[in-house]
Design an enzyme around this catalytic site. Sequence first.
Site, PDB file in Angstrom:
ATOM      1  N   THR A 185       0.883  -1.171   0.000  1.00 21.22           N
ATOM      2  CA  THR A 185       0.000   0.000   0.000  1.00 21.22           C
ATOM      3  C   THR A 185       0.919   1.218   0.000  1.00 21.22           C
ATOM      4  OG1 THR A 185      -0.037   0.059   2.390  1.00 21.22           O
ATOM      5  CG2 THR A 185      -1.812  -1.138   1.322  1.00 21.22           C
ATOM      6  N   LYS A 439     -14.791  17.379  11.255  1.00 19.19           N
ATOM      7  CA  LYS A 439     -15.699  17.275  12.385  1.00 19.19           C
ATOM      8  C   LYS A 439     -16.053  18.676  12.882  1.00 19.19           C
ATOM      9  CE  LYS A 439     -16.215  13.715  15.826  1.00 19.19           C
ATOM     10  NZ  LYS A 439     -15.554  12.820  16.755  1.00 19.19           N
TER      11      LYS A 439
HETATM   12  P1  ADP Z   1      -3.493   3.844  -1.855  1.00 20.80           P
HETATM   13  O1  ADP Z   1      -3.961   4.372  -0.546  1.00 20.80           O
HETATM   14  O2  ADP Z   1      -2.114   3.409  -1.887  1.00 20.80           O
HETATM   15  O3  ADP Z   1      -3.990   4.597  -3.038  1.00 20.80           O
HETATM   16  P2  ADP Z   1      -5.451   1.828  -2.253  1.00 20.80           P
HETATM   17  O4  ADP Z   1      -5.628   1.679  -3.687  1.00 20.80           O
HETATM   18  O5  ADP Z   1      -5.446   0.614  -1.422  1.00 20.80           O
HETATM   19  O6  ADP Z   1      -4.121   2.445  -1.995  1.00 20.80           O
HETATM   20  O7  ADP Z   1      -6.500   2.868  -1.737  1.00 20.80           O
HETATM   21  C1  ADP Z   1      -7.701   2.435  -1.201  1.00 20.80           C
HETATM   22  C2  ADP Z   1      -8.501   3.599  -0.743  1.00 20.80           C
HETATM   23  O8  ADP Z   1      -8.915   4.390  -1.847  1.00 20.80           O
HETATM   24  C3  ADP Z   1      -9.774   3.219  -0.055  1.00 20.80           C
HETATM   25  O9  ADP Z   1      -9.548   2.884   1.287  1.00 20.80           O
HETATM   26  C4  ADP Z   1     -10.593   4.496  -0.221  1.00 20.80           C
HETATM   27  O10 ADP Z   1     -10.259   5.462   0.748  1.00 20.80           O
HETATM   28  C5  ADP Z   1     -10.157   5.009  -1.557  1.00 20.80           C
HETATM   29  N1  ADP Z   1     -11.128   4.632  -2.575  1.00 20.80           N
HETATM   30  C6  ADP Z   1     -11.091   3.597  -3.427  1.00 20.80           C
HETATM   31  N2  ADP Z   1     -12.156   3.594  -4.241  1.00 20.80           N
HETATM   32  C7  ADP Z   1     -12.917   4.642  -3.883  1.00 20.80           C
HETATM   33  C8  ADP Z   1     -14.175   5.176  -4.331  1.00 20.80           C
HETATM   34  N3  ADP Z   1     -14.847   4.646  -5.331  1.00 20.80           N
HETATM   35  N4  ADP Z   1     -14.636   6.272  -3.713  1.00 20.80           N
HETATM   36  C9  ADP Z   1     -13.971   6.852  -2.701  1.00 20.80           C
HETATM   37  N5  ADP Z   1     -12.793   6.405  -2.238  1.00 20.80           N
HETATM   38  C10 ADP Z   1     -12.270   5.315  -2.815  1.00 20.80           C
END
Ligand code: ADP
Length: 539
Positions: A185, A439
């Site tokens: 990640t 918040k």
């Molecule tokens: P990084 O944080 O490295 O970009 P990830 O791809 O694992 O890695 O990111 C996941 C995060 O992306 C989720 O926990 C969320 O916060 C955000 N995310 C993914 N898809 C969506 C979406 N459709 N709408 C809003 N946030 C999203």
Amino acid sequence: MYGLMQDHPLLISSLIRHAAANHGGREVVSRLVDGSIHRTNYATIELRARRLAHALTSRGIRLGDRIATLAWNTHRHVECFYGVSGMGAVLHTVNPRLFHEQIEYIIRHAEDRILFFDADLLPIVESIAPQIGCVEHFVVLCERAQVPKSELLQLAAYEDWIAAAGEDYAWPQFDERTASSLCYTSGTTGNPKGVLYSHRSTLIHALAASQRDGFALSSLDSVMPIAPLFHANGWSLPYACPMVGAKMVLPGNRMDAASLYELISGERVSFSVGVPTIWTMLLAYTGEKGLQLDALERCLVAGTALPPAVQKALKDLHGVTAIHAWGMTETSPIGTLSTPTPEVLALPEDQREAELLKQGRVPYGAEIQVRDAEGRVAPKDGQTFGPLWIRGPWIASGYFKGEGGKVLDADGWFPTGDVATWDELGFMKITDRTKDVIKSGGEWISSIDVENAAMSHPKVALAAAVAAFHPKWDERPVLVIVPKDGQELSRDELLEFLAPKMAKWWLPDDVVFVREMPMTATGKILKAKLREQYWHRLE
Ligand code: ADP
């Protein structure tokens, strides 16, 4: 009593074997890093992946060893997905857009033994080479004649490895729970953490993702993964496409609108996946040039929230259905998808559209839960915000080498770090990441809702709502805006536009105009940085 059915382990090699046997002639088209277009098919990819597996075996690579790629979306990268995992080693896909120190850290942390990389990424490899002593071979994904000169490293050509390896290699059988790939990640806070997928989790995830209520994939599709293969398993497409025998169209490292459009149009792409900014860019390009997104029927949009304006423009101008999805590296990545149910289709049009703009519902296999402030399951009222939890056979149970300690709760739920609502139709809506929540006077304001409202203004290119300290309300929203090229927009004009679109107390206290946003390596706005920057803005 056990059933009397055959017990075949769910192995990644079975996908490419299936594709070669049943869809062997289906094309896999790539734009290589020199810009040329390369055509191959699943039969050839399977053969070359077997040769790669052979080459790895003969260099002493064993079950569980980690092999890194630093590469764009091309057929050779797809071959690595099969050659490496298929022989029982672990494919570690590294994101070249990370800071060099992070790349160095994760290669060392993973103890990668071989690094396969695209020629244009040599400067990164050379800059970190002295620190990554674990890497025994540096292999460039090209022909011998294309291997760049390096004073520092002895470089091998991928094509030499493939040519020298025999075809007499049979895919081995092993436990389906064996680790297959590793993805870190991006770690906006602290060091990146490794998510270690298994053959079983990857196959079950690909089955779930390709269903009609998911990507709806079939052999009739021409599929372009614009999302990089190094980002959460390329959103499953390197697995799901061979599973159904869909044609693959791989855009290499050319992510500009003209190059992408050329492939979408020329290769009759019917399904594609990418983050919202890709679609914004393609819409601007097609609008300017008066072009149509031809054969494209549907696209999956995830990574950050899908702005309503983007979904509408794709539908109205190009007839493309944008499917909003949510997921993360830890969820392989698909968690939820926003595809209609009979109940959703029965809603009045405006409610139906609002429902399909949510991040959606879980496919079979995954379960989600929204909890309230006390940790109880939140009511399915579409209103109550709370932390989102998920569990299922393709959800992480912990991080590689135990980083981050124990992550699941007593019932096996994974804390996503996102805040969401859910409703009686099972549709989930992300309102924020936990750390981005605003918040105000004890009540939460959804930064994503405020951003989406701002993004629907025709002069706004990008919007981010962040919390700023407020002496009375603790926190109040400040809106950071990148206007579209050449557009002038005032604070009051924007606030007036927003006023009818949200509760009065959600309206930002200030608007800041900037030329560009700080971005993460996965193309998301770096909100932590903006929050730090504007925290004292309202004092
Ligand atoms: P990084 O944080 O490295 O970009 P990830 O791809 O694992 O890695 O990111 C996941 C995060 O992306 C989720 O926990 C969320 O916060 C955000 N995310 C993914 N898809 C969506 C979406 N459709 N709408 C809003 N946030 C999203």
